[in-house]
Each structure stands twice: as C-alpha cells, then as structure tokens.
Design a protein around this motif. Sequence first.
Motif, PDB file in Angstrom:
ATOM      1  N   GLU A  27     -28.607 -11.666 -45.870  1.00  0.00           N
ATOM      2  CA  GLU A  27     -29.182 -11.930 -44.550  1.00  0.00           C
ATOM      3  C   GLU A  27     -28.588 -11.058 -43.448  1.00  0.00           C
ATOM      4  N   VAL A  28     -27.473 -10.384 -43.718  1.00  0.00           N
ATOM      5  CA  VAL A  28     -26.748  -9.634 -42.684  1.00  0.00           C
ATOM      6  C   VAL A  28     -26.959  -8.137 -42.870  1.00  0.00           C
ATOM      7  N   ASN A  29     -27.203  -7.441 -41.760  1.00  0.00           N
ATOM      8  CA  ASN A  29     -27.273  -5.984 -41.776  1.00  0.00           C
ATOM      9  C   ASN A  29     -25.890  -5.459 -41.383  1.00  0.00           C
ATOM     10  N   PRO A  30     -25.115  -4.919 -42.326  1.00  0.00           N
ATOM     11  CA  PRO A  30     -23.737  -4.513 -42.030  1.00  0.00           C
ATOM     12  C   PRO A  30     -23.627  -3.393 -40.996  1.00  0.00           C
ATOM     13  N   ILE A  31     -24.689  -2.637 -40.796  1.00  0.00           N
ATOM     14  CA  ILE A  31     -24.674  -1.588 -39.770  1.00  0.00           C
ATOM     15  C   ILE A  31     -24.563  -2.220 -38.377  1.00  0.00           C
ATOM     16  N   LYS A  32     -25.064  -3.442 -38.214  1.00  0.00           N
ATOM     17  CA  LYS A  32     -25.065  -4.102 -36.907  1.00  0.00           C
ATOM     18  C   LYS A  32     -23.884  -5.047 -36.706  1.00  0.00           C
ATOM     19  N   GLU A  33     -23.008  -5.158 -37.691  1.00  0.00           N
ATOM     20  CA  GLU A  33     -21.861  -6.063 -37.615  1.00  0.00           C
ATOM     21  C   GLU A  33     -20.564  -5.250 -37.559  1.00  0.00           C
ATOM     22  N   HIS A  34     -19.479  -5.892 -37.098  1.00  0.00           N
ATOM     23  CA  HIS A  34     -18.162  -5.256 -37.177  1.00  0.00           C
ATOM     24  C   HIS A  34     -17.563  -5.524 -38.555  1.00  0.00           C
ATOM     25  N   TRP A  35     -16.827  -4.553 -39.055  1.00  0.00           N
ATOM     26  CA  TRP A  35     -16.185  -4.657 -40.359  1.00  0.00           C
ATOM     27  C   TRP A  35     -14.733  -5.058 -40.177  1.00  0.00           C
ATOM     28  N   HIS A  36     -13.999  -5.184 -41.300  1.00  0.00           N
ATOM     29  CA  HIS A  36     -12.600  -5.596 -41.208  1.00  0.00           C
ATOM     30  C   HIS A  36     -11.787  -5.030 -42.372  1.00  0.00           C
ATOM     31  N   ILE A  52     -25.735   7.989 -41.100  1.00  0.00           N
ATOM     32  CA  ILE A  52     -25.679   6.733 -40.343  1.00  0.00           C
ATOM     33  C   ILE A  52     -24.463   5.922 -40.784  1.00  0.00           C
ATOM     34  N   TRP A  53     -24.258   5.825 -42.099  1.00  0.00           N
ATOM     35  CA  TRP A  53     -23.118   5.075 -42.632  1.00  0.00           C
ATOM     36  C   TRP A  53     -21.793   5.746 -42.268  1.00  0.00           C
ATOM     37  N   LEU A  54     -21.746   7.066 -42.312  1.00  0.00           N
ATOM     38  CA  LEU A  54     -20.527   7.780 -41.945  1.00  0.00           C
ATOM     39  C   LEU A  54     -20.192   7.528 -40.474  1.00  0.00           C
ATOM     40  N   ASN A  55     -21.180   7.669 -39.594  1.00  0.00           N
ATOM     41  CA  ASN A  55     -20.939   7.438 -38.170  1.00  0.00           C
ATOM     42  C   ASN A  55     -20.472   6.013 -37.903  1.00  0.00           C
ATOM     43  N   LYS A  56     -21.064   5.047 -38.586  1.00  0.00           N
ATOM     44  CA  LYS A  56     -20.648   3.651 -38.429  1.00  0.00           C
ATOM     45  C   LYS A  56     -19.203   3.480 -38.900  1.00  0.00           C
ATOM     46  N   THR A  57     -18.869   4.066 -40.035  1.00  0.00           N
ATOM     47  CA  THR A  57     -17.511   3.965 -40.573  1.00  0.00           C
ATOM     48  C   THR A  57     -16.493   4.533 -39.593  1.00  0.00           C
ATOM     49  N   ILE A  58     -16.750   5.720 -39.083  1.00  0.00           N
ATOM     50  CA  ILE A  58     -15.819   6.369 -38.155  1.00  0.00           C
ATOM     51  C   ILE A  58     -15.705   5.569 -36.859  1.00  0.00           C
ATOM     52  N   ASN A  59     -16.819   5.045 -36.357  1.00  0.00           N
ATOM     53  CA  ASN A  59     -16.771   4.224 -35.145  1.00  0.00           C
ATOM     54  C   ASN A  59     -15.939   2.960 -35.354  1.00  0.00           C
ATOM     55  N   GLU A  60     -16.117   2.290 -36.478  1.00  0.00           N
ATOM     56  CA  GLU A  60     -15.340   1.085 -36.770  1.00  0.00           C
ATOM     57  C   GLU A  60     -13.851   1.414 -36.872  1.00  0.00           C
ATOM     58  N   TYR A  61     -13.535   2.553 -37.487  1.00  0.00           N
ATOM     59  CA  TYR A  61     -12.141   2.981 -37.653  1.00  0.00           C
ATOM     60  C   TYR A  61     -11.521   3.353 -36.301  1.00  0.00           C
ATOM     61  N   ARG A  62     -12.190   4.188 -35.556  1.00  0.00           N
ATOM     62  CA  ARG A  62     -11.646   4.653 -34.273  1.00  0.00           C
ATOM     63  C   ARG A  62     -11.535   3.535 -33.243  1.00  0.00           C
ATOM     64  N   ASN A  63     -12.362   2.509 -33.363  1.00  0.00           N
ATOM     65  CA  ASN A  63     -12.296   1.388 -32.425  1.00  0.00           C
ATOM     66  C   ASN A  63     -11.402   0.252 -32.915  1.00  0.00           C
ATOM     67  N   SER A  68      -8.289   1.057 -42.599  1.00  0.00           N
ATOM     68  CA  SER A  68      -8.399   2.330 -43.320  1.00  0.00           C
ATOM     69  C   SER A  68      -9.736   2.343 -44.044  1.00  0.00           C
ATOM     70  N   PHE A  69     -10.129   3.530 -44.539  1.00  0.00           N
ATOM     71  CA  PHE A  69     -11.390   3.603 -45.271  1.00  0.00           C
ATOM     72  C   PHE A  69     -11.365   4.737 -46.279  1.00  0.00           C
TER      73      PHE A  69
END
Length: 171
Positions: A27-36, A52-63, A68-69
């Motif tokens: 039910e969840v779109n992981p692109i629209k959620e924060h990771w941990h 798209i996935w790379l940009n999301k990964t880098i944004n989650e990491y930098r923020n 780690s990833f």
Amino acid sequence: MGSIDFDPTSDPVQQVLVDAVSVPSIEVNPIKEHWHGNVWVSPKGAVRECRIWLNKTINEYRNGYIKSFVYFSSASELLRASPVIWDYPICIPFKRVKQLRATGNGFEPVSPSTWNFLVYGPPTDATLTDIDKVSLFHNSFRDVGRIIYNEYAGDNWATDLEFFEENKGNL
C-alpha cells in the motif's frame, strides 16, 4: 554497512534473499516516504526509473534520514547521466552480477544484458574517520570488482556545473 534495515525496492518474495529488517508494504509508495537506517537499493527498470531511485537515495542520505546505503544497478548510463554518483565510492564488478528472479519453482538466475555497478554511501557515524569509511567499502568489495573513489568526492559538483555553464564559451 552492517545489517540492512530497509530495502525500499524489495517485496515479500525478494525479501527472502535480501533479509532486510523491513520492506515497504504494497500500500505504500517508498518514493514518497522517508527511509531509515542502513539501506539497500536495487531498482528494476531503465535509466529513468533507476535515476529516480538514485536521486531519492541520495536525498534521504544527505538529509540524514538514512545512515548508509548501497545502491546496485544495471543501468550503467547513470554513471554519465547522474554526476552526483561520483561523490561516492563505486564498485564496478569484474563480471556481470547475476540477479535472481522469483518463479513458481523458486529462484532462477538472470544474466543482465549490461554490466552493473554499486554505489556506497558510507556510514554517517562520527566515530569513523573518512578513510575508515571508504576502507570498509574497499575491503568488502575489492574481490568483487574495481573500486573507484574520486579525490574530489564530496565537493559540490553542482557548483562546478554552474561555473561551466557561465563560462562555456570562454573555456
């Protein structure tokens, strides 16, 4: 990196192979959620989807949402299309990494048509020096393939691109 806390690109079937502590529900779109935590990202699809996935990964990491990833992809065009990749250590395997596909009879190996690569976002833990963080990746993947780490990694490539755009007729 240690254990995998979250795999946003997995599903309950693939989870058997990845063994992440958690994966997104259907039910969840992981692109629209924060990771941990420590994240493994292995998107399927062409360059556009992988970017798209790379940009999301880098944004989650930098923020600071993830510690780690490791980002795995067969979309080798990303090395050109996403210069932000060069801010991180990269492993280009000596041989194409065979992936597994779930079937009714278990898993079967699938050889990708292109070569693949891994990008490493080192732990943000302040107790490790930058050299130790890169050494962790090097020691873990040097038998898999060539490790590449740019001496200017971490610099702001967007500033360099802006300079180029402003001065391209004069260079």
